[in-house]
Enzyme design. Structure first.
Site, PDB file in Angstrom:
ATOM      1  N   ASP A  32       0.828  -1.216   0.000  1.00 48.57           N
ATOM      2  CA  ASP A  32       0.000   0.000   0.000  1.00 48.57           C
ATOM      3  C   ASP A  32       0.858   1.260   0.000  1.00 48.57           C
ATOM      4  O   ASP A  32       0.625   2.187  -0.758  1.00 48.57           O
ATOM      5  CB  ASP A  32      -0.988   0.004   1.196  1.00 48.57           C
TER       6      ASP A  32
ATOM      7  N   ASP B 146       7.277   3.677   3.179  1.00 48.06           N
ATOM      8  CA  ASP B 146       7.557   4.808   4.061  1.00 48.06           C
ATOM      9  C   ASP B 146       9.081   4.850   4.301  1.00 48.06           C
ATOM     10  O   ASP B 146       9.818   5.380   3.481  1.00 48.06           O
ATOM     11  CB  ASP B 146       6.733   4.563   5.339  1.00 48.06           C
TER      12      ASP B 146
ATOM     13  N   LYS C 193       6.361   7.624   0.243  1.00 50.09           N
ATOM     14  CA  LYS C 193       6.738   8.887   0.898  1.00 50.09           C
ATOM     15  C   LYS C 193       8.258   9.012   0.813  1.00 50.09           C
ATOM     16  O   LYS C 193       8.966   8.571   1.732  1.00 50.09           O
ATOM     17  CB  LYS C 193       6.359   8.840   2.383  1.00 50.09           C
TER      18      LYS C 193
END
Ligand code: IMP
Length: 191
Positions: A105, A108, A136
């Site tokens: 998903d 990070d 991110k």
């Protein structure tokens, strides 16, 4: 147009359900072109990646989805270590000499993907590719390769489209930014 249910707090929408569907279709095509005719071993990182993985799977008719769970332990005694669990019916032999497609998903710090890639390569996968709905980049701690990224986002905590905050908000159809103020405001106005 955002498509939040009426009773959801009015979180700021980053990507609508339609935008996600459209972008995932493009990504799926990219992935299929790269893989050629050989059927890959599809692996979704549960729970968060389920809705995205379901869309990716549509490009691989007849291919089953394998489930893996990855937990990272952080905090006071944290080493950023990731614990990996292959779930029901997923055997180590399923990946031997296969092209593994890891469906995530959000990337990070990159630790989860780094650990999963190493895990499947150690089990004998020929190659591991990663397809992630979100990334991110400003949060990266390890320099991992993510071959297919739906959208890059800034350092904000997002929920919806499978992603949760303590098991809440996964079912929101759009990807939105979690905001405790907004949540409190919505609860107060309901009371
Ligand atoms: P990483 O190992 O730091 O790259 O973490 C990846 C995992 O952290 C994802 O699979 C998610 O489960 C979780 N995560 C990271 N950022 C978010 C977020 O903004 N919302 C929800 N889950 C997140």
């Amino acid at each position: 147009m955002p498509s939040q249910p009426e009773r959801s707090p009015p979180f700021r929408c980053l990507f609508t359900n339609l935008e996600i569907l459209t972008r995932t279709r493009e990504l799926g095509r990219e992935l299929q072109d790269e893989l050629g005719s050989e059927p890959p071993c599809l692996v979704q990182v549960v729970e968060g990646a389920r809705p995205f993985a379901r869309l990716v799977q549509q490009g691989f008719v007849g291919q089953r989805m394998h489930d893996v769970r990855a937990k990272s332990y952080e905090g006071t005694v944290s080493t950023g270590e990731v614990q990996i669990e292959m779930l029901e019916g997923f055997g180590a032999m399923d990946v031997v000499d296969r092209e593994v497609v890891l469906i995530e998903d959000i990337v990070d710090t990159g630790r989860t993907i780094e650990a999963l890639r190493a895990h499947f390569l150690a089990l004998g996968a020929r190659r591991v590719r990663v397809i992630s709905l979100l990334s991110k980049p400003s949060r990266r701690v390890v320099d991992v390769q993510v071959e297919h990224i739906g959208f890059e986002i800034p350092d904000e905590f997002v929920i919806g489209f499978g992603m949760d905050l303590d098991e809440r908000y996964r079912e929101l159809p759009d990807v939105v930014v979690y905001d405790a103020e907004v949540e409190r405001g919505a609860a107060a106005s309901e009371a």
